[in-house]
Design an enzyme around this catalytic site. Structure first.
Site, PDB file in Angstrom:
ATOM      1  N   LYS A 159     -22.440 -80.933 -15.583  1.00 28.92           N
ATOM      2  CA  LYS A 159     -21.310 -80.185 -15.995  1.00 28.92           C
ATOM      3  C   LYS A 159     -20.657 -81.206 -16.975  1.00 28.92           C
ATOM      4  O   LYS A 159     -20.034 -82.195 -16.649  1.00 28.92           O
ATOM      5  CB  LYS A 159     -20.110 -79.940 -14.894  1.00 28.92           C
ATOM      6  CG  LYS A 159     -19.005 -79.451 -15.293  1.00 28.92           C
ATOM      7  CD  LYS A 159     -19.348 -77.684 -15.794  1.00 28.92           C
ATOM      8  CE  LYS A 159     -17.839 -77.101 -16.096  1.00 28.92           C
ATOM      9  NZ  LYS A 159     -18.210 -75.696 -16.497  1.00 28.92           N
ATOM     10  N   GLY A 193     -18.238 -61.366  -6.244  1.00 30.99           N
ATOM     11  CA  GLY A 193     -17.682 -62.017  -4.889  1.00 30.99           C
ATOM     12  C   GLY A 193     -18.507 -62.984  -4.096  1.00 30.99           C
ATOM     13  O   GLY A 193     -18.173 -63.177  -3.095  1.00 30.99           O
ATOM     14  N   THR A 218     -12.682 -78.653 -17.269  1.00 31.31           N
ATOM     15  CA  THR A 218     -11.302 -78.759 -17.672  1.00 31.31           C
ATOM     16  C   THR A 218     -10.213 -77.954 -16.764  1.00 31.31           C
ATOM     17  O   THR A 218     -11.029 -76.888 -15.928  1.00 31.31           O
ATOM     18  CB  THR A 218     -11.078 -78.008 -19.151  1.00 31.31           C
ATOM     19  OG1 THR A 218     -11.451 -76.691 -18.963  1.00 31.31           O
ATOM     20  CG2 THR A 218     -12.093 -78.787 -20.191  1.00 31.31           C
ATOM     21  N   ALA A 276     -18.932 -75.157 -21.090  1.00 29.55           N
ATOM     22  CA  ALA A 276     -17.530 -74.742 -20.594  1.00 29.55           C
ATOM     23  C   ALA A 276     -16.955 -73.527 -21.620  1.00 29.55           C
ATOM     24  O   ALA A 276     -16.971 -73.638 -22.702  1.00 29.55           O
ATOM     25  CB  ALA A 276     -16.485 -76.016 -20.835  1.00 29.55           C
ATOM     26  N   GLY A 303     -18.537 -65.781 -14.615  1.00 30.26           N
ATOM     27  CA  GLY A 303     -19.536 -66.087 -13.409  1.00 30.26           C
ATOM     28  C   GLY A 303     -20.551 -67.188 -13.852  1.00 30.26           C
ATOM     29  O   GLY A 303     -21.789 -67.174 -13.116  1.00 30.26           O
ATOM     30  N   LYS A 304     -20.497 -68.084 -14.755  1.00 30.38           N
ATOM     31  CA  LYS A 304     -21.355 -68.996 -15.002  1.00 30.38           C
ATOM     32  C   LYS A 304     -21.729 -69.959 -13.808  1.00 30.38           C
ATOM     33  O   LYS A 304     -22.921 -70.340 -13.524  1.00 30.38           O
ATOM     34  CB  LYS A 304     -21.097 -69.929 -16.245  1.00 30.38           C
ATOM     35  CG  LYS A 304     -21.026 -69.377 -17.552  1.00 30.38           C
ATOM     36  CD  LYS A 304     -20.729 -70.361 -18.724  1.00 30.38           C
ATOM     37  CE  LYS A 304     -19.666 -71.330 -18.472  1.00 30.38           C
ATOM     38  NZ  LYS A 304     -18.290 -70.550 -18.647  1.00 30.38           N
TER      39      LYS A 304
END
Length: 240
Positions: A37, A202, A41, A111, A14-15
């Protein structure tokens, strides 16, 4: 701190949603926000990546991506397979510092975890955080197994001279099991830092307006939210 480095205890924790939530609250307070970012990837050039998701949820924030690799691997492995040059810590730090010059808040999203390699020399997000002197936020899962991963991340960060500002749960489910509820009290101990939020699972599927409401309820006043860990723990414990 005007630059925050957001890492996870692994992939899929959930980053990106957490980064978007922090950005949404900052932007709602009138702050100029940028999200960096360094390496995306597993996404082809024509596909939307994490930064497109951040802008959809958080609104008009500055975004910058330094490299994109098609294979769903670590940045170092994906760079090696694709032939695209790896992204280097100095380049990342320089980009973050440049964004910091004309923004109130810069969020650097890693990442995977803190020690995922960027290049063949073994450079990681930890090196970037150290060079920037930035506060590190750890995004963790709620359930069984998260305490070890969180403790390992925090211990490595501390040993490398980094400051861990807090731990956040990237996806809190409406029907938590016993392990998840118990971990609410244990996660801050594992991280050696406070619990700064728990975002509902969600919420990335909601629109920007609803997402802002969830961000405000799920994040600490440190970010401009209303999350109270003691009340949250008490309410969750009452369900089990």
């Amino acid at each position: 701190m005007s630059i925050l480095v957001v890492t996870g205890t692994g992939t899929g924790v959930g980053k990106t949603v957490t980064v978007a939530a922090i950005a949404a609250l900052a932007r709602d307070r009138g702050q100029r926000v940028a999200v960096l970012k360094p390496a995306q990837t597993g996404v082809s050039p024509e596909e939307p990546g994490d930064l497109e998701e951040v802008r959809r949820l958080a609104g008009d924030v500055t975004v910058r991506e330094l490299r994109r690799y098609p294979d769903p691997l670590s940045p170092e492995a994906a760079a090696r397979r694709s032939g695209i040059p790896p992204v280097l810590p100095g380049e990342i730090a320089q980009a973050a510092s440049a964004l910091d010059e004309n923004h109130d808040l810069v969020l650097v999203e890693g990442a995977g975890g803190l020690l995922v390699r960027f290049d063949p020399q073994g450079s990681t997000l930890a090196d970037v955080a150290w060079s920037l002197g930035a506060l590190v936020l750890i995004v963790a899962e709620a359930g069984l197994g998260t305490l070890n991963a969180t403790a390992l991340t925090a211990e490595v960060a501390t040993r490398r001279g980094l400051n861990v500002g807090g731990v956040l749960i990237g996806a809190w489910h409406a029907d938590p099991d016993l392990a998840a509820v118990s971990n609410l009290e244990d996660l801050p101990v594992a991280a050696g830092a406070p619990l700064l939020g728990a975002l509902p699972a969600g919420i990335g599927d909601t629109d920007a307006g609803k997402f802002l409401e969830h961000a405000r309820a799920g994040l600490s006043p440190w970010f401009g939210g209303e999350f109270d860990p003691e009340c949250f723990v008490g309410s969750a414990s009452a369900q089990t």
